[in-house]
Design an enzyme around this catalytic site. Structure first.
Site, PDB file in Angstrom:
ATOM      1  CD  GLU A  10      -1.118   1.197  -1.781  1.00 48.81           C
ATOM      2  OE1 GLU A  10      -1.400   1.684  -0.677  1.00 48.81           O
ATOM      3  OE2 GLU A  10      -1.197   1.854  -2.851  1.00 48.81           O
TER       4      GLU A  10
ATOM      5  CB  CYS B 191      -7.042   4.607  -0.658  1.00 48.20           C
ATOM      6  SG  CYS B 191      -7.035   3.809  -2.275  1.00 48.20           S
TER       7      CYS B 191
END
Length: 327
Positions: free
Chosen positions: A46, A71
């Protein structure tokens, strides 16, 4: 999401033990940024996708796609969720939820609480298959296990006797190079003491570019001398003996437990026949990749016996590669 899965495949063999996530950023139905998980310790997918966007002002009107839930905890890197929110990305599309207890829905909750519109389960099954190593490690508390061997057309894996301590090749050079590619893709490779004694293998990726896998050597009697090639400095080696494993009771499960403690997420079991059969007997395998060479031995050491679902057959010059999955 299909593109994300494709991107994530670029991290196979380098992201371990992290999942090989793929991510991208879309603005007005156009991809403006892409990324995948860096080698362990580096930025996640990401972050790489967001950082690749040239005009950061567009992020406030963009959608982030990722194969796995971002996460929400501090590890080697800061939480991806915080990075996404900091850039005010309004919409996030996720392939599947992360089963890692440190995440497991927490990333999803963080994004929603921060005002993100979150969609989950896009190509969910495909995303889970893509992350099969990661999910097997966290859900089954063992590595994702690939059995590999070569056998003759009449079903033998090796001759009874050989003239020197070197491999007797059943498969051809094309198949052997493919095996080295597989070694670069997985985190560890395992053989028993007899294979080391008979073949003196290196278990490295000599015929392919990539990282050598960690070598797992099963040596019940602790008789192998450190002069064997598997103990050189070309790769890390874990030497398991009767000090670590009780070989009288489910040794394959104990080996899996030891590898889980060492954060080994994927494993190729290369032999020999007894070692392969032990994993089969205990039901501890996910894939089997079997090369059938263009020769007959008439006698010798029999190939392992197993039940699995044949999913493909692929000719490799004079060899036939059969792939199975564990039902």
């Amino acid at each position: 999401m299909k593109r994300c899965i494709q991107l994530g495949g670029n991290a196979l063999g380098s992201a371990r033990p992290n999942p090989m996530v793929g991510a991208l950023v879309v603005y007005n139905d156009k991809i403006i940024g892409e990324g995948y998980t860096s080698p362990y310790g580096g930025p996640h997918a990401e972050v790489n996708a967001i950082n690749s966007v040239v005009n950061k002002a567009l992020l406030k009107q963009s959608t982030l796609y990722a194969t796995l839930e971002p996460c929400s905890h501090h590890g080697k890197t800061p939480p991806c969720c915080e990075f996404i929110v900091r850039h005010k990305i309004p919409e996030v599309v996720i392939g599947c939820i992360d089963d890692n207890p440190e995440v497991a829905g927490k990333g999803l909750s963080y994004l929603k609480a921060s005002g993100c519109d979150v969609k989950v389960g896009i190509l969910e099954q495909e995303s889970k298959i893509h992350h099969k190593r990661f999910f097997t490690f966290h859900n089954k508390k063992r590595p994702y296990i690939i059995l590999k061997w070569a056998q003759t057309q009449d079903g033998f894996i090796a001759p009874y006797k050989r003239n020197k301590k070197a491999p007797v090749w059943i498969s051809n050079s094309y198949s052997r190079q493919l095996v080295h590619k597989w070694r670069a893709e997985e985190q560890a490779i395992l053989v028993g003491a007899n294979t080391v004694l008979q073949d003196n293998p290196s278990l490295t990726v000599r015929d392919w570019e990539g990282q050598n896998p960690t070598r797992i050597i099963i040596d019940k009697q602790n008789t192998l001398k450190k002069t064997f090639t598997v103990f050189n400095d070309d790769a890390n080696t874990i030497h398991l003996t009767s000090k670590e494993i009780d070989f009288s009771s489910a040794p394959a499960q104990q080996i899996c437990d030891a590898l889980h403690k060492n954060t080994i997420t994927s494993l190729i079991v290369e032999g020999g026949a007894k070692t392969l059969q032990q994993f089969i007997n205990e039901g501890l395998w996910d894939e089997a990749r079997v090369f059938v060479g263009n020769m007959n031995f008439k006698n010798g050491i029999k190939a392992p016996l197993f039940n699995g679902k044949l999913i493909s057959e692929e000719p490799l010059k004079t060899d036939l590669l059969k792939r199975y999955v564990h039902d």
